[in-house]
Write a protein that holds these residues in place. Structure first.
Motif, short mmCIF file in Angstrom:
data_model
loop_
_atom_site.label_atom_id
_atom_site.label_comp_id
_atom_site.label_asym_id
_atom_site.label_seq_id
_atom_site.Cartn_x
_atom_site.Cartn_y
_atom_site.Cartn_z
N TYR A 1 -16.45 38.07 24.96
CA TYR A 1 -16.30 36.70 25.48
C TYR A 1 -16.03 36.69 26.98
O TYR A 1 -16.26 35.68 27.65
CB TYR A 1 -15.16 35.97 24.75
N ALA A 2 -15.53 37.80 27.53
CA ALA A 2 -15.18 37.86 28.94
C ALA A 2 -16.22 38.61 29.78
O ALA A 2 -15.97 38.93 30.93
CB ALA A 2 -13.81 38.51 29.11
N ILE B 1 -23.06 37.83 27.80
CA ILE B 1 -23.37 36.48 27.34
C ILE B 1 -24.74 36.05 27.88
O ILE B 1 -25.51 35.39 27.18
CB ILE B 1 -22.27 35.48 27.78
N ALA B 2 -25.02 36.46 29.11
CA ALA B 2 -26.32 36.10 29.70
C ALA B 2 -27.46 36.71 28.88
O ALA B 2 -28.49 36.08 28.65
CB ALA B 2 -26.39 36.58 31.15
N PRO C 1 -26.51 34.68 24.24
CA PRO C 1 -25.50 33.60 24.25
C PRO C 1 -24.54 33.61 23.06
O PRO C 1 -23.48 32.99 23.12
CB PRO C 1 -26.36 32.32 24.24
N ALA C 2 -24.90 34.32 21.99
CA ALA C 2 -24.00 34.38 20.82
C ALA C 2 -22.66 35.01 21.19
O ALA C 2 -21.65 34.77 20.54
CB ALA C 2 -24.65 35.16 19.68
N TYR C 3 -22.64 35.81 22.27
CA TYR C 3 -21.37 36.40 22.71
C TYR C 3 -20.51 35.42 23.50
O TYR C 3 -19.40 35.73 23.91
CB TYR C 3 -21.62 37.67 23.53
N GLY C 4 -21.08 34.23 23.75
CA GLY C 4 -20.27 33.19 24.40
C GLY C 4 -19.82 32.14 23.41
O GLY C 4 -19.16 31.17 23.77
N ASP C 5 -20.18 32.34 22.15
CA ASP C 5 -19.89 31.36 21.11
C ASP C 5 -18.65 31.82 20.34
O ASP C 5 -18.74 32.57 19.38
CB ASP C 5 -21.13 31.27 20.20
N VAL C 6 -17.49 31.37 20.81
CA VAL C 6 -16.24 31.84 20.21
C VAL C 6 -16.02 31.12 18.88
O VAL C 6 -16.03 29.89 18.83
CB VAL C 6 -15.05 31.59 21.15
N PHE D 1 -10.77 31.42 17.62
CA PHE D 1 -10.24 31.10 18.94
C PHE D 1 -9.05 31.98 19.33
O PHE D 1 -8.93 32.41 20.47
CB PHE D 1 -9.79 29.64 19.00
N ARG E 1 -10.44 35.28 19.92
CA ARG E 1 -11.64 35.19 20.78
C ARG E 1 -12.78 36.06 20.28
O ARG E 1 -13.38 36.84 21.02
CB ARG E 1 -11.26 35.54 22.20
N HIS F 1 -24.16 39.31 37.74
CA HIS F 1 -23.83 38.08 37.04
C HIS F 1 -22.57 37.48 37.63
O HIS F 1 -21.52 37.51 37.02
CB HIS F 1 -23.65 38.35 35.55
N ARG G 1 -13.21 23.55 22.53
CA ARG G 1 -13.73 24.80 21.98
C ARG G 1 -14.46 24.62 20.65
O ARG G 1 -15.24 25.47 20.24
CB ARG G 1 -12.59 25.81 21.85
N ASP H 1 -17.97 23.53 22.43
CA ASP H 1 -18.27 24.96 22.25
C ASP H 1 -17.84 25.78 23.46
O ASP H 1 -18.45 26.79 23.80
CB ASP H 1 -19.78 25.18 22.02
N GLN I 1 -14.42 27.42 25.42
CA GLN I 1 -13.00 27.71 25.32
C GLN I 1 -12.43 28.08 26.68
O GLN I 1 -13.00 28.90 27.40
CB GLN I 1 -12.74 28.85 24.34
N THR J 1 -15.29 30.15 28.60
CA THR J 1 -16.35 30.89 27.93
C THR J 1 -17.14 29.94 27.04
O THR J 1 -16.54 29.16 26.30
CB THR J 1 -15.77 32.03 27.06
N GLY J 2 -18.44 30.00 27.15
CA GLY J 2 -19.31 29.20 26.29
C GLY J 2 -20.65 29.89 26.18
O GLY J 2 -20.86 30.94 26.80
N ARG J 3 -21.55 29.29 25.44
CA ARG J 3 -22.86 29.93 25.25
C ARG J 3 -23.62 30.07 26.57
O ARG J 3 -24.45 30.96 26.71
CB ARG J 3 -23.71 29.13 24.26
N GLY K 1 -22.29 30.95 29.25
CA GLY K 1 -21.72 32.05 30.03
C GLY K 1 -20.26 31.84 30.37
O GLY K 1 -19.57 31.01 29.78
N ARG K 2 -19.85 32.63 31.31
CA ARG K 2 -18.47 32.60 31.77
C ARG K 2 -18.45 31.74 33.03
O ARG K 2 -19.35 31.85 33.88
CB ARG K 2 -18.08 34.04 32.09
#
Lengths: 471, 429
Positions: free
Chosen positions: A388-389, A394-395, A398-403, A406, A409, B7, B45, B93, B95, B108-110, B112-113
């Motif tokens: 998530y960090a 994530i780029a 995107p599934a790695y940005g979908d928490v 919570f 994370r 990035h 989130r 979506d 957080q 954080t979201g789909r 990116g950061r």
């Protein structure tokens, strides 16, 4: 190799020890079965204090002392290689009274006899400088700079995964119910999911290693589970604790430890009660209350934090002071039983030892030219960035940005990866040990339904079935 | 690091960032947009804005703020709609996972950061029920033990059948909401229990549910052990008066209420918490101890009803607007402390001399007690000087009593903390 048996070796138990054995033996030209009554690392291996031991306090010249000392280095290297979360915290043995202080020379002497020389006494002032939140009244400490914290769940999963990728046949949810010697050598292994034959049986059944030992027609030890209850405090307490804070064992009292975890929580425990029932993993009001009394003393501020989880570990203690190790080339039987809480650290060394003993017993081990497949496990620790960090991760996906979870994370990408890994989880507890989902402070208040849904998307089970499975 | 240059993490600048898109955050966003506060982003989130009421299909929402009775899901959807219409950006979506050193929120979201740099931040992260583990209920760890929050998501969002025979722990408003959810899922509540001598919801709610669900209410009773291997098989309950125990067979245990603010982001931001509420310390205008950061809703008090949370979201906007206009952040404040059996008072701090006439949300201080108090006489004093003394009607655990506000004018802004204590209270006969 004899083709009259289904397998060359059947390893019973896919905990820390059995998985390490499978990985070690998978280097060779052997047909291996790794059998477990449940999931990999889901028995006694899943509930320990998650400490990488130096073996400074082991009984000198035991196999345990030797294997823990060797295993420490092997696991450090392996952790680096495959990505097992590990934090180099070091440990402090804190003395709270003169009696405990008086034990320091004996502890240091014991450590030296085990070949560990880096243990040293530090002053009261240095102790409080390094652990400012420690409760009042400590007199001093012994520093053990190489006792570290490690992820308890990734090591057996990593080992078993490498073994599976190298061709080992993993049979989960399969309880061994009987062993019979075959007339022309080898064994018939009866299980809840049918029978198989193997030239060798390797007993790594942990809490049940005495029972498997008896199935193999042997006597000599009985596992009396030692129950240890632990409390896991909220992550917000993590900054309070810098080292593993160990009690000084004095013979009369064992005391409990306070330790950070690689997930960013703080552990308090364990209690130690001998029990008869190997399935008795409940917590008790008395145990939890006793832990809080200890906690008040060691670090009062810790006890004011929220509790995230409580759990019970069972240690496979026997009547003997050492591991129960046998390699019998005549019968084709190996026992790696009676391994107590040090098994996490010693497993890789124990596997090497068994390999060498097999060799000595005349088993011609032929190394596969391709060696073990390379492996990188998902990082579930806090010491390095989790998906998530990681903007680049994530780029790319995107599934790695979908928490989804919570508190911990955990992202949808990680749950998907776990579901499609070589050893996918079969229930939510398995997912928890692979990703950290549901182990956070809300215990499912926010995400329980969604996490189950995210796993169900990628597995054959429905949400309802996932919830019905044992935890 | 090469990955960082490849990035780079983008930073956005906004006027107001609101963390949490429940009724409070959405009400604050709506009001701020209407007040012309500039760009307002609500970081949520979950997949949908609306917060916890989304999971309640029954009626009883919206009375105090939207002035009409609605179901929880309709109410949540309505607030999301109002905030959108007002021009707030609802970023679902997404957080908020922490703060950068320079005070930006890390998201954080789909996509990116990201970093969100806001002139004002409102924390509206709400509260959650303590799970069984945090309550230190011993026993095994079988499936079938959950909070109301999880029960409602399983039932309403995923259509699952959570069990057949349920024991409900707690007897507050939300506990009765759990009864409705169980009924919807065709599960029978075989008992509801509370450690207090009386339930803590409206008499009408209890009366209706007594007839409708026939679940016996066991008062002064606690769950003391959970049994079962794969699935819950029974609970041991203990009568707290006599110490007698008995087993209740069941396959589901719902731990309700016992709220704790979801204060992680506040703590990570170095914001001081009140020892009673465990939410941020705030003054009447809902300033926290960190300049530029406000807190509102059930993050301050676990839990008030959704409409009350929304009203504090409306209330916070006045202070936010003044902050955006350049008003200085209050540097001195007087803390409010409670002596047992009082649990907490919100707001729990009073801002400096110029602003002692700032009214708290809904022109009242909320007060809670650890146990039931009948007609307590309560005193507020500062440095040995009495500020106010008065009799309150019955105070129930888990429900707030109202304290008046006029005494704040007598507070010495340079003085010590204001302490609240109970002088006398009658016992239940």
């Amino acid at each position: 190799m004899s083709r009259s048996h289904d397998y060359d070796m059947a390893i019973i138990g896919a905990g820390d020890i059995g998985s390490a054995l499978a990985r070690e033996l998978a280097r060779f030209d052997l047909r291996l079965a790794l059998i477990d009554a449940g999931d990999v690392g889901a028995g006694t291996s899943k509930a320990n204090t998650a400490i990488l031991h130096t073996g400074y306090d082991a009984k000198p010249s035991t196999m345990e002392a030797k294997l823990v000392a060797r295993g420490h280095g092997l696991l450090m290297t392996y952790a680096d290689e495959v990505g097992i979360p590990l934090e180099r915290t070091g440990a402090l043995l804190v003395a709270w009274n003169d009696d405990q202080l008086a034990h320091y020379p004996a502890i240091q002497d014991n450590a030296r006899r085990n070949g560990y020389a880096k243990i040293r006494e530090i002053s009261r002032d240095e102790l409080y400088r390094r652990e400012p939140s420690l409760g009042h009244g400590a007199l001093g400490a012994l520093e053990v700079p190489d006792e570290h914290i490690i992820c308890p769940w990734t090591p057996p999963l990593a080992c078993a995964t490498q073994a599976v990728l190298a061709g080992t046949d993993l049979r989960r949810d399969t309880r061994v119910t009987g062993l019979d010697r075959l007339r022309d050598g080898g064994w018939r292994v009866e299980s809840t999911r049918g029978a198989l034959s193997a030239r060798w049986v390797i007993n790594a059944a942990g809490l049940y290693s005495d029972e498997v030992h008896r199935m193999a027609g042997r006597e000599g030890f009985t596992v009396t589970p030692r129950r240890g209850e632990l409390i896991v405090f909220d992550k917000l307490s993590r900054p309070l604790v810098k080292h593993v804070l160990l009690p000084v064992p004095t013979g009369t009292t064992k005391g409990v430890l306070v330790a950070p975890t690689v997930f960013g929580n703080v552990l308090l425990g364990p209690t130690a009660v001998d029990i008869d029932d190997k399935t008795e993993t409940r917590t008790t009001a008395e145990g939890l209350a006793a832990l809080r009394v200890h906690g008040e003393r060691i670090m009062p501020e810790l006890v004011s934090h929220e509790v995230t989880a409580t759990y019970t570990g069972l240690r496979a203690a026997t009547e003997h002071p050492d591991y129960q190790l046998t390699v019998d080339g005549t019968d084709g039987y190996v026992c790696a039983g009676g391994v107590r809480s040090t098994g996490l650290t010693s497993a890789l060394a124990l596997a090497e030892w068994v390999r060498d003993e097999l060799d000595a017993a005349g088993e011609a081990l032929r190394e596969r030219p391709e060696g073990l497949p390379a492996l990188r496990m998902p990082n579930i620790g806090e010491a390095s960035p989790r998906p998530y960090a990681q903007p680049e991760k994530i780029a790319a996906d995107p599934a790695y940005g979908d928490v989804v979870c919570f508190c911990e994370r955990v992202t949808r990408g990680e749950i998907r990866d776990a579901a499609h890994s070589p050893i996918p989880p079969t229930d939510l507890d398995g997912l928890r040990r692979r990703t950290r989902t549901l182990m956070g402070r809300c215990q499912g208040f926010y995400c329980g339904a969604h996490v189950a849904g995210a796993l169900a998307e990628h597995s054959a089970q429905t949400v309802g079935e996932l919830w019905e499975r044992p935890s | 690091m090469s990955t960082t240059t490849k990035h780079p993490i983008p930073t956005e600048n906004v006027d107001v960032a609101i963390v949490g898109g429940g009724p409070c955050g959405l009400a604050a966003a709506t009001e701020l947009r209407r007040a012309g506060a500039g760009t307002v982003v609500v970081v949520e989130r979950e997949h949908e804005a609306g917060g916890i009421p989304r999971h309640a299909r029954h009626q009883g929402f919206g009375l105090r703020d939207l002035r009409r009775p609605m179901s929880g899901s309709d109410y949540a959807a309505r607030w999301a709609e109002l905030a959108s219409i007002a021009g707030a950006e609802l970023r679902t979506d997404t957080q908020a996972t922490g703060w950068t050193e320079s005070g930006e929120l890390e998201l954080t979201g789909r996509s990116g950061r990201r970093r969100l740099c806001a002139r004002a931040v409102i924390l509206a992260t709400g509260c959650r029920e303590r799970p069984r583990t945090a309550r230190l209920v011993p026993g095994t760890r079988p499936q079938g033990v959950m909070t109301t929050g999880m029960l409602q998501q399983l039932v309403y969002l995923r259509g699952e059948a959570p069990g057949r025979q349920a024991v409900v722990v707690g007897a507050e408003h939300v506990s009765f909401s759990a009864l409705l959810t169980l009924e919807h899922a065709s599960a029978k509540a075989i008992a509801m229990l509370t450690s207090h001598p009386h339930h803590q919801t409206f008499a009408a709610a209890r009366a209706v549910s007594a007839v409708r669900f026939r679940a016996p209410l066991l008062t002064r009773t606690a769950v003391t052990t959970i049994y079962g291997r794969r699935r819950v098989e029974a609970v041991e309950v203990t009568d707290l008066e006599t110490g007698q125990t008995r087993e209740l067979p069941c396959d589901l245990v719902v731990f309700t209420a016992d709220w704790i603010p979801d204060h992680e982001l506040a703590v990570l931001g170095g914001i001081n918490l009140d020892p009673g509420t465990r939410g941020p310390i705030v003054d009447q205008a809902l300033h926290t101890t960190r300049p530029g950061v406000f807190a509102a809703g059930n993050l301050l008090h676990g839990a008030e009803t959704a409409d009350v949370a929304a009203l504090t979201g409306r209330h916070v906007t006045a202070g936010v607007v003044r902050h955006l206009q350049g008003d200085p952040w209050p540097t001195t404040s007087v803390h409010l402390q409670c002596a047992d059996p009082l649990h907490w008072i919100v707001p729990n701090a009073l801002i400096g001399s110029a602003a002692t006439d700032v009214q708290p949300a809904r022109q009242r201080f909320l007060l809670r007690a650890h146990r039931e108090l009948i007609g307590p006489r309560v005193e507020l004093a500062q440095d040995g000087r009495q500020l106010w003394r008065g009799r309150l009607p019955r105070v129930m655990p888990g429900r707030s009593a109202r304290l008046p506000t006029h005494w704040t004018r007598r507070v010495n802004p340079q003085g010590g903390p204001v302490s609240a204590r109970v002088l006398t209270a009658r016992r239940r006969s």
